[in-house]
Write a protein that holds these residues in place. Structure first.
Motif, PDB file in Angstrom:
ATOM      1  N   ASP A 163       0.929  -1.153   0.020  1.00  9.36           N
ATOM      2  CA  ASP A 163       0.076  -0.010  -0.242  1.00  9.36           C
ATOM      3  C   ASP A 163       0.839   1.214   0.021  1.00  9.36           C
ATOM      4  O   ASP A 163       1.428   1.694   0.861  1.00  9.36           O
ATOM      5  CB  ASP A 163      -1.196  -0.219   1.415  1.00  9.36           C
ATOM      6  N   VAL A 164       1.000   1.746  -1.234  1.00  8.12           N
ATOM      7  CA  VAL A 164       2.074   3.175  -1.208  1.00  8.12           C
ATOM      8  C   VAL A 164       1.128   4.255  -1.334  1.00  8.12           C
ATOM      9  O   VAL A 164      -0.161   4.259  -1.801  1.00  8.12           O
ATOM     10  CB  VAL A 164       2.658   2.913  -2.674  1.00  8.12           C
ATOM     11  N   PRO A 165       1.527   5.475  -0.881  1.00 10.64           N
ATOM     12  CA  PRO A 165       0.845   6.518  -0.743  1.00 10.64           C
ATOM     13  C   PRO A 165       0.339   7.082  -2.205  1.00 10.64           C
ATOM     14  O   PRO A 165       1.269   6.888  -3.265  1.00 10.64           O
ATOM     15  CB  PRO A 165       1.438   7.517  -0.100  1.00 10.64           C
ATOM     16  N   LYS A 166      -0.743   7.621  -2.461  1.00 10.17           N
ATOM     17  CA  LYS A 166      -1.549   7.836  -3.732  1.00 10.17           C
ATOM     18  C   LYS A 166      -0.372   8.702  -4.735  1.00 10.17           C
ATOM     19  O   LYS A 166      -0.280   8.001  -5.639  1.00 10.17           O
ATOM     20  CB  LYS A 166      -2.806   8.680  -3.394  1.00 10.17           C
ATOM     21  N   GLY A 167       0.094   9.807  -4.237  1.00 12.35           N
ATOM     22  CA  GLY A 167       1.079  10.080  -5.258  1.00 12.35           C
ATOM     23  C   GLY A 167       2.238   9.467  -5.511  1.00 12.35           C
ATOM     24  O   GLY A 167       2.935   9.857  -6.674  1.00 12.35           O
ATOM     25  N   MET A 168       2.567   8.727  -4.693  1.00  9.20           N
ATOM     26  CA  MET A 168       4.124   7.940  -5.186  1.00  9.20           C
ATOM     27  C   MET A 168       3.704   6.370  -6.050  1.00  9.20           C
ATOM     28  O   MET A 168       4.524   5.913  -6.305  1.00  9.20           O
ATOM     29  CB  MET A 168       4.660   7.460  -3.650  1.00  9.20           C
ATOM     30  N   ARG A 169       2.454   6.117  -6.172  1.00 10.41           N
ATOM     31  CA  ARG A 169       2.239   4.916  -6.972  1.00 10.41           C
ATOM     32  C   ARG A 169       2.534   4.725  -8.481  1.00 10.41           C
ATOM     33  O   ARG A 169       2.786   6.147  -8.850  1.00 10.41           O
ATOM     34  CB  ARG A 169       0.544   4.929  -7.037  1.00 10.41           C
ATOM     35  N   GLY A 170       3.153   3.826  -8.760  1.00  8.98           N
ATOM     36  CA  GLY A 170       3.627   3.646 -10.183  1.00  8.98           C
ATOM     37  C   GLY A 170       5.171   4.101 -10.176  1.00  8.98           C
ATOM     38  O   GLY A 170       5.809   3.474  -9.271  1.00  8.98           O
ATOM     39  N   ALA A 171       5.290   4.960 -11.072  1.00 11.76           N
ATOM     40  CA  ALA A 171       6.788   5.472 -11.549  1.00 11.76           C
ATOM     41  C   ALA A 171       7.516   5.999 -10.289  1.00 11.76           C
ATOM     42  O   ALA A 171       8.783   5.830 -10.217  1.00 11.76           O
ATOM     43  CB  ALA A 171       6.745   6.450 -12.564  1.00 11.76           C
ATOM     44  N   PRO A 172       6.934   6.864  -9.288  1.00 16.40           N
ATOM     45  CA  PRO A 172       7.978   7.281  -8.281  1.00 16.40           C
ATOM     46  C   PRO A 172       8.446   6.310  -7.306  1.00 16.40           C
ATOM     47  O   PRO A 172       9.527   6.312  -7.125  1.00 16.40           O
ATOM     48  CB  PRO A 172       6.757   8.399  -7.564  1.00 16.40           C
ATOM     49  N   ALA A 173       7.236   5.352  -6.951  1.00 15.97           N
ATOM     50  CA  ALA A 173       7.876   4.354  -6.087  1.00 15.97           C
ATOM     51  C   ALA A 173       9.127   3.597  -6.728  1.00 15.97           C
ATOM     52  O   ALA A 173       9.879   3.182  -6.215  1.00 15.97           O
ATOM     53  CB  ALA A 173       6.569   3.332  -5.785  1.00 15.97           C
ATOM     54  N   ALA A 174       8.770   3.175  -8.297  1.00 15.23           N
ATOM     55  CA  ALA A 174       9.628   2.250  -8.812  1.00 15.23           C
ATOM     56  C   ALA A 174      10.986   3.033  -8.921  1.00 15.23           C
ATOM     57  O   ALA A 174      12.092   2.528  -8.846  1.00 15.23           O
ATOM     58  CB  ALA A 174       9.043   2.123 -10.359  1.00 15.23           C
ATOM     59  N   LEU A 175      11.275   4.539  -9.069  1.00 18.67           N
ATOM     60  CA  LEU A 175      12.265   5.183  -9.045  1.00 18.67           C
ATOM     61  C   LEU A 175      13.002   4.881  -7.773  1.00 18.67           C
ATOM     62  O   LEU A 175      14.241   4.944  -7.746  1.00 18.67           O
ATOM     63  CB  LEU A 175      11.992   6.797  -9.699  1.00 18.67           C
ATOM     64  N   VAL A 176      12.100   5.380  -6.693  1.00 17.82           N
ATOM     65  CA  VAL A 176      12.905   5.153  -5.377  1.00 17.82           C
ATOM     66  C   VAL A 176      13.497   3.914  -5.214  1.00 17.82           C
ATOM     67  O   VAL A 176      14.746   3.812  -4.831  1.00 17.82           O
ATOM     68  CB  VAL A 176      11.841   5.630  -4.245  1.00 17.82           C
ATOM     69  N   VAL A 177      12.875   2.804  -5.637  1.00 22.79           N
ATOM     70  CA  VAL A 177      13.321   1.520  -5.619  1.00 22.79           C
ATOM     71  C   VAL A 177      14.905   1.328  -6.423  1.00 22.79           C
ATOM     72  O   VAL A 177      15.726   1.147  -5.739  1.00 22.79           O
ATOM     73  CB  VAL A 177      12.275   0.470  -5.953  1.00 22.79           C
ATOM     74  N   ALA A 178      14.576   1.946  -7.618  1.00 24.05           N
ATOM     75  CA  ALA A 178      15.645   1.902  -8.462  1.00 24.05           C
ATOM     76  C   ALA A 178      17.004   2.692  -7.716  1.00 24.05           C
ATOM     77  O   ALA A 178      18.049   2.110  -7.616  1.00 24.05           O
ATOM     78  CB  ALA A 178      15.327   2.573  -9.682  1.00 24.05           C
TER      79      ALA A 178
END
Lengths: 192, 197, 188
Positions: A163-178
């Motif tokens: 469950d990721v905060p709304k604004g971070m869903r998708g690309a932003p979360a993937a970038l932080v993981v990268a």
């Protein structure tokens, strides 16, 4: 021994995605599932090795003798584009099974800057690679690309369930993981 | 669509980096400082506008089958021109951008605009579109470069903001990914607010 | 169709050849300006330069020696040197040596080291390279402390610091090896 150092350097130390920032588009674009990322890695390895072989010969036997190194960018991109077309046609005829697996990724590869980047790096003066070393360098980089994209896809499959905060869903979360993955790869910094 | 909208869409709504996620390689690779980001952005803008102009001018002369190869040749030519001119007149910037200048040719943004916009519209719209998208790209790169420079080195455009070394990780590779991640999230929120209004 | 493609390619090549010829001069001039600026930074005031080149004891390419004179007296030499030990690619530097082999100053010419770590070898980024000023390779050891030398390393960028020492050492060793040639040519 030298070849092993080139490969280890390309896979871990100067990883093409996480340290050199090449091939980010497919890295984010086709890493949602492990299976597609394996397909993409296969296609990249195929084209990268072949493209480096061809462009290496073109650079050293056509561009340098005629003193027209400034046509490097334009000739390289045309080689990569036509190579991809050719591979696509040949694969369709020779091995339909492999075409099924790699086919949809091939057109995407033309604009994969990892390919063009590696072909340009392989003829850089200061590395002083010969043809075989250049090809080994390309294989190493393709392996590095495969390793990171498959690892990343594995993480992203799990990320789907979080469950990721709304604004971070998708690309932003993937970038932080990268970013965290890049941090982990920095641990290899003094390996060779 | 009015020309104004055509121009401004590249900044927030259809920002090439934050929304379309195009051209991420240079966006991550050269943004160790705001100046490098701006330099890369403007170089890309030049290529984008020039190739948009040429593509929109020759679009009726090129048979559909050889469209893509012709566009690639046009783009690659402008990239090489940028490369040579930068080496001659801005050697310091040329050195710090390095490999990413020839790689403008595979920036999906440039090819994407040539194929999706310039090949279907008149020259004037293509110019406006090129400038809008290019400046949106520059805006994103300068933002990311600025963020990394402020957090990582305590400077902005080389002006010292606070003493000390800053958080080094933001100048290094991981900081590029993390910084971009948060900027994309920020853009998502701003975009949603704007649309709700 | 093929004709169109050929016309496009021919136009592109012609344009590029024109731009290349137009920018050739300025590019060479920009490179020469960087070189001259580097020589000026590592040597005290001189009024005449004389260029020579020598093969280093190790390494594949020859080094460029710029002998500097003031009022006819030999005051030092600026050596364009290199190393292949860098973290990513070749590092090139200009080393100023006094006639007795002491280092006057060092400035980098070209490198691709990691921004934030290895780029501390640049004068504008950190004062790390100032420790080479007045360093005497005949008395002290031109290696980083980790390797038993007298040079402070760069935190988290040992490879870069080690490589920079290697480049400077290459300049010094070549200077030492060809010392008599350099001294003799100086009054010609």
């Amino acid at each position: 021994m030298e070849y092993i150092i080139i490969i280890i350097g390309a896979v871990f130390v100067n990883n093409i995605v996480l340290a050199q920032f090449l091939g980010i588009c497919p890295y984010l674009g086709v890493s949602a599932k492990v299976s597609t990322s394996i397909g993409m890695s296969g296609a990249v390895m195929f084209v990268m090795t072949l493209a480096t072989l061809v462009t290496f010969l073109i650079f050293n036997y056509i561009l340098v003798p005629f003193n027209i190194e400034y046509l490097q960018t334009i000739s390289y991109i045309l080689v990569v584009a036509s190579l991809v077309q050719m591979v696509e046609i040949i694969l369709k005829k020779v091995s339909p099974a492999l075409y099924q697996a790699l086919g949809i990724f091939l057109p995407l590869i033309v604009t994969n800057c990892a390919i063009l980047g590696v072909t340009i790096l392989a003829v850089r003066e200061d590395f002083g690679f010969n043809l075989l070393e250049g090809v080994v360098f390309a294989i190493g980089n393709a392996l590095g690309f495969a390793l990171t994209i498959i690892l990343f896809a594995g993480i992203r499959e799990h990320l789907e369930l979080v469950d990721v905060p709304k604004g971070m869903r998708g690309a932003p979360a993937a970038l932080v993981v990268a970013g965290i993955l890049a941090l982990a790869f920095m641990g290899f910094a003094n390996l060779v | 669509m009015g020309q104004l909208q055509n121009f401004t869409k590249g900044f927030v709504k259809d920002n090439p980096v934050f929304v379309l996620l195009l051209g991420l390689c240079p966006a991550l690779g050269v943004t160790t400082s705001a100046f490098n980001g701006l330099g890369m952005g403007l170089a890309t803008t030049f290529v984008l506008v020039s190739s948009n102009i040429v593509v929109s001018l020759i679009k009726n002369l090129i048979p559909a089958k050889v469209r893509i190869p012709s566009y690639i040749v046009v783009i690659a030519s402008f990239v090489t021109i940028t490369d040579l001119v930068m080496e001659a007149y801005m050697p310091a910037l040329f050195e710090s951008l390095g490999l990413f200048i020839p790689l403008i040719v595979v920036n999906c943004l440039v090819m994407g605009r040539a194929e999706a916009f310039a090949s279907k519209n008149n020259t004037w719209s293509a110019i406006v579109d090129g400038f809008g998208m290019g400046l949106g790209f520059s805006f994103a790169l300068t933002m990311l470069g600025g963020l990394r420079e402020i957090l990582g080195a305590g400077e902005i455009f080389g002006w010292s903001l606070f003493a000390g070394d800053g958080m080094l990780v933001f100048v290094l590779a991981p900081g590029a990914f993390i910084g971009l991640g948060y900027l994309v999230a920020l853009n998502n929120i701003v975009k949603e607010r704007l649309e709700r209004r | 169709m093929v004709l169109t493609l050929m016309i496009v390619a021919a136009t592109a090549s012609f344009t590029l050849a024109t731009v290349y010829n137009l920018t050739k001069e300025p590019i060479l001039r920009a490179r020469e300006a960087t070189r001259q600026e580097a020589i000026g930074m590592v040597l005290p005031g001189f009024d005449e330069l004389r260029a020579m080149s020598f093969m280093p004891p190790t390494g594949s390419d020859s080094l460029e020696f710029n002998l500097a004179f003031k009022d006819g007296a030999f005051i030092g030499v600026a050596v364009g040197t290199y190393t292949g030990m860098g973290y990513s690619g070749r590092i090139r530097a200009m080393v100023g040596l006094s006639p007795d082999g002491k280092i006057i100053d060092v400035v980098h010419l070209e490198h691709a080291e990691t921004p934030g770590l290895g780029d501390k070898i640049e004068k504008g980024k950190s004062d790390w390279s100032d420790q080479f000023q007045g360093f005497d390779p005949g008395e002290q050891v031109l290696r980083v402390r980790q390797d038993g030398g007298d040079i402070d390393g760069i935190t988290a960028a040992t490879i870069t610091a080690r490589a920079y020492c290697d480049a400077i050492d290459r300049a010094y060793q070549t200077f030492k090896k060809h010392h008599s040639d350099i001294i003799n040519k100086k009054t010609e």
